[in-house]
Design an enzyme around this catalytic site. Sequence first.
Site, mmCIF file in Angstrom:
data_model
loop_
_atom_site.group_PDB
_atom_site.id
_atom_site.type_symbol
_atom_site.label_atom_id
_atom_site.label_comp_id
_atom_site.label_asym_id
_atom_site.label_seq_id
_atom_site.Cartn_x
_atom_site.Cartn_y
_atom_site.Cartn_z
ATOM 1 N N SER A 56 1.608 -22.524 -4.337
ATOM 2 C CA SER A 56 1.200 -21.114 -4.336
ATOM 3 C C SER A 56 1.928 -20.382 -5.462
ATOM 4 C CB SER A 56 1.554 -20.476 -2.987
ATOM 5 O OG SER A 56 1.635 -19.074 -3.121
ATOM 6 N N SER A 58 2.736 -17.449 -5.503
ATOM 7 C CA SER A 58 3.688 -16.464 -4.971
ATOM 8 C C SER A 58 5.075 -17.057 -4.713
ATOM 9 C CB SER A 58 3.170 -15.889 -3.649
ATOM 10 O OG SER A 58 1.885 -15.327 -3.810
ATOM 11 N N GLN A 91 -6.508 -16.209 8.059
ATOM 12 C CA GLN A 91 -5.548 -16.304 9.167
ATOM 13 C C GLN A 91 -5.886 -17.374 10.206
ATOM 14 O OE1 GLN A 91 -4.605 -12.419 10.772
ATOM 15 N NE2 GLN A 91 -3.946 -11.638 8.771
ATOM 16 N N HIS A 112 -2.638 -6.350 11.348
ATOM 17 C CA HIS A 112 -3.986 -5.848 11.594
ATOM 18 C C HIS A 112 -4.560 -6.705 12.719
ATOM 19 C CE1 HIS A 112 -7.905 -4.189 11.026
ATOM 20 N NE2 HIS A 112 -8.412 -5.156 10.303
ATOM 21 N N GLY A 138 0.641 -2.085 0.965
ATOM 22 C CA GLY A 138 1.936 -2.755 1.021
ATOM 23 C C GLY A 138 2.912 -2.328 -0.075
ATOM 24 N N ASP A 195 -8.722 1.316 11.980
ATOM 25 C CA ASP A 195 -8.360 0.877 10.630
ATOM 26 C C ASP A 195 -9.607 0.512 9.828
ATOM 27 O OD1 ASP A 195 -5.961 -0.023 8.864
ATOM 28 O OD2 ASP A 195 -7.376 -1.686 8.766
ATOM 29 N N GLU A 231 -12.177 15.350 -14.019
ATOM 30 C CA GLU A 231 -12.599 16.245 -12.942
ATOM 31 C C GLU A 231 -12.735 15.516 -11.611
ATOM 32 O OE1 GLU A 231 -12.845 19.578 -13.483
ATOM 33 O OE2 GLU A 231 -12.980 19.642 -11.307
ATOM 34 N N GLU A 235 -7.973 14.253 -11.040
ATOM 35 C CA GLU A 235 -7.487 15.427 -10.312
ATOM 36 C C GLU A 235 -7.514 15.231 -8.798
ATOM 37 O OE1 GLU A 235 -9.012 19.089 -11.926
ATOM 38 O OE2 GLU A 235 -8.000 20.303 -10.407
#
Length: 334
Positions: A56, A58, A91, A112, A138, A195, A231, A235
């Site tokens: 991975s 990460s 998951q 979640h 996060g 959510d 715009e 803003e």
Amino acid sequence: MADELDATIYYDDDADTGYLDDATVAVIGYGSQGHAHAQNLNDSGIDVVVGLREGSSSRDAAKSDGLSVATPPEAAAQADVVSILVPDTIQPTVYDQIENELDAGDTLQFAHGFNIHYNQIQPSDDVDVTLVAPKSPGHLVRRNYEADEGTPGLVAVYQDVTGDAKDQALAYAKAIGCTRAGTIETTFREETETDLFGEQAVLCGGVTSLVKQGYETLVEAGYSEEMAYFECMNELKLIVDLMYEGGLGEMWHSVSDTAEYGGLTRGDRVVDDHAREQMEAVLEEVQDGTFARQWITENQAGRPNYDQIKTAEENHEIEAIGEELRGLFSWADE
Ligand SMILES: NC(=O)C1=CN([C@@H]2O[C@H](COP(=O)(O)OP(=O)(O)OC[C@H]3O[C@@H](n4cnc5c(N)ncnc54)[C@H](O)[C@@H]3O)[C@@H](O)[C@H]2O)C=CC1
Ligand SMILES: CC(=O)[C@](C)(O)C(=O)O
Ligand SMILES: [Mg+2]
Ligand SMILES: [Mg+2]
């Protein structure tokens, strides 16, 4: 739902990180939420191990942030609390890999409720199952923590076999900075449905559609892209910052009377009864599982529609002009 109006909110004094003193927390995944939870827990003095696949990308990031890294099953085997922070659609697969590593009395935790609420993960009945859900992207969970500020969050208990599930979830919420700002007690169902509704109808979907429609209306009427960008998009942040600080009132107070009168008389014409009916329809699809089924099927099919609409969004004209203009801001990185 009148009975859900009186929320119980927990602050730092209501939570005791002692419930995690002897625990090791496995944070599975090191993306938006994962990197923030892992680093905040670590800085709060909690033992953390990050669970990531071999190979991975990460892994290096987590290691260079000073965290120990193992594969998801190894991390879960060492841990008393396993916090599942990989994408919702991944998951169930990751749960299959770690299920056998959960001992009786361990905690399975989510940010979640999707997979529990829509029955994509059926946890064994001898573990605690909890939810600690920051109401924030996060990266801000980490940024706020480092600035000694907090991020509002939610806490819920789905299964409590130890009797300590809620106290331990609150300890976790405190350790990542959520009880500094307030952590509301909820249920997996309520968290999941609100959510999904919020991100679809208001926060992510509703607001981007409003911005794009406003931008396109101006550009198609012959105004410049630069004008339309400032715009309708730039803003917006400044206006929302005022609402964040002091509610609608502070925003209305700060803008001109002309803006206030024009906004109050025209806003509901744009976001009108039709928009409201569509919001109710979107909520119904969340509640009856239609959205969940569609999203699960889309993933099983390799995300053909998702990829297409994602590309269209990336190619919207407002993105190119925005990138160019933001690059010219004097405070932007060289
Ligand atoms: N993005 C956000 O700010 C929020 C997310 N949540 C929830 O937090 C959870 C995590 O979401 P995000 O942080 O957005 O995820 P993400 O998409 O940012 O994180 C993905 C991470 O999961 C890992 N990963 C990806 N595929 C994997 C695999 N096959 N096996 C093992 N690890 C894998 C990688 O480390 C990757 O960095 C979800 O349940 C989401 O709904 C809740 C509140 C806000
Ligand atoms: C950032 C957040 O709270 C969201 C929008 O619910 C999410 O990323 O899923
Ligand atoms: Mg959210
Ligand atoms: Mg969400």
